[in-house]
Design an enzyme around this catalytic site. Structure first.
Site, PDB file in Angstrom:
ATOM      1  N   TYR A 152       0.838  -1.213   0.000  1.00  0.00           N
ATOM      2  CA  TYR A 152       0.000   0.000   0.000  1.00  0.00           C
ATOM      3  C   TYR A 152       0.876   1.267   0.000  1.00  0.00           C
ATOM      4  O   TYR A 152       0.639   2.202  -0.786  1.00  0.00           O
ATOM      5  CB  TYR A 152      -0.898  -0.050   1.242  1.00  0.00           C
ATOM      6  N   LYS A 201       1.123   4.176  -2.869  1.00  0.00           N
ATOM      7  CA  LYS A 201       0.766   5.566  -2.548  1.00  0.00           C
ATOM      8  C   LYS A 201       1.946   6.512  -2.756  1.00  0.00           C
ATOM      9  O   LYS A 201       1.757   7.679  -3.110  1.00  0.00           O
ATOM     10  CB  LYS A 201       0.214   5.655  -1.118  1.00  0.00           C
TER      11      LYS A 201
END
Ligand code: NDP
Length: 249
Positions: A157, A161
């Site tokens: 993640y 990002k």
């Protein structure tokens, strides 16, 4: 100049729930016509569509898997065909599949990277030509504070990002001469379905690490997106704005 989106045409990916839903409704409140995409939640997406229409704006709810480039092109084509142009793209669709790196499967890595990062390429590329033709546009990509700070258990993640931030700066440099701006919002901990399964102990830790001492709500992200979507932010591009209660300062 006030914060108005009157006459603008917007797309919010992943607009059926959570932060995307709040963004879509906020943009409509400020005067925009708004299309949303979703993956599975048809009923929730149609409720958002009805809510936008109830504000006197045009709306679309389109099922489209954000990882599929062909579907992204179809979505953008439909908006441009029916509504003439696209002014604002909010790349919001995203997922989390957390695990420590020693336990993370290749599938968990691939799913998160493709859903969160390839989707940004798909919709940004598909909307570039229509925005150039329209002599301008604003793209707002939803990253996360963990893309800035990293987080144990979220290597996939965090990488996706952080990738969004690098992508956005490159895109902003490529298209600034066409009056297309691209910026990032990096939310901190926001109360949605995505964070709903965190246990009490983790939540307390997050609150303690947040100077403002509380979780954020989706509306607080939507307000920042509305500013970047509007002409009030006309001299801002390539920027990352944290909306995180001070968590990552
Ligand atoms: P939710 O899980 O509440 O909603 C996710 C949305 O994305 C849904 O509309 C979902 O559609 C859509 N979506 C997921 N996968 C796809 C796909 N493959 N194709 C199309 N749409 C898809 O998440 P949040 O609202 O919490 O998060 C929204 C964004 O904000 C994400 O990018 C997330 O990473 C980011 N973020 C969230 C934070 C938080 O604390 N909540 C913090 C920092 C960043 P469907 O309903 O059909 O499943």
């Amino acid at each position: 100049m006030g914060l108005s989106l009157e006459g603008k045409t917007c797309l919010v990916t992943g607009g059926s729930r959570g932060i995307g839903r709040a963004i879509a409704i906020k943009l409509a409140e400020l005067g925009a016509d708004v299309a949303i995409t979703y993956a599975r939640s048809a009923e929730a997406a149609n409720e958002v569509k009805a809510e936008i229409e109830a504000k006197g704006r045009k709306a679309k709810a389109i099922q489209a898997d954000a990882v599929d480039f062909g579907e992204a092109e179809k979505v953008i084509n439909e908006i441009v065909t029916d509504w003439d142009k696209i002014d604002v793209l909010v790349n919001n669709a995203g997922i989390a599949k957390d695990n420590l790196i020693l336990r993370m499967s290749e599938e968990q890595w691939d799913d998160v990277i493709t859903t969160n990062l390839k989707s940004i390429f798909n919709y940004s590329k598909a909307s570039a030509r229509p925005m150039m033709k329209n002599r301008g546009g604003s793209i707002i990509n939803i990253s996360s504070v963990v893309g800035i700070s990293g987080n144990a258990g979220q290597s996939n993640y965090s990488a996706s990002k952080a990738g969004i931030i690098g992508f956005t700066k490159s895109y902003a440099k490529e298209l600034a001469s066409r009056n297309i701006r691209a910026n990032v919002i990096a939310p901190g901990y926001i109360t949605t379905d995505m964070t709903g399964s965190l246990d009490e102990k983790v939540l307390e830790g997050i609150k303690e690490a947040t100077p403002l001492g509380r979780a954020g709500n989706p509306d607080e992200i939507a307000n920042a997106v509305a500013f970047l979507a509007s002409d009030m932010s006309s001299y801002i591009t390539g920027e990352t704005i944290r909306v995180d209660g001070g968590m990552a300062m």
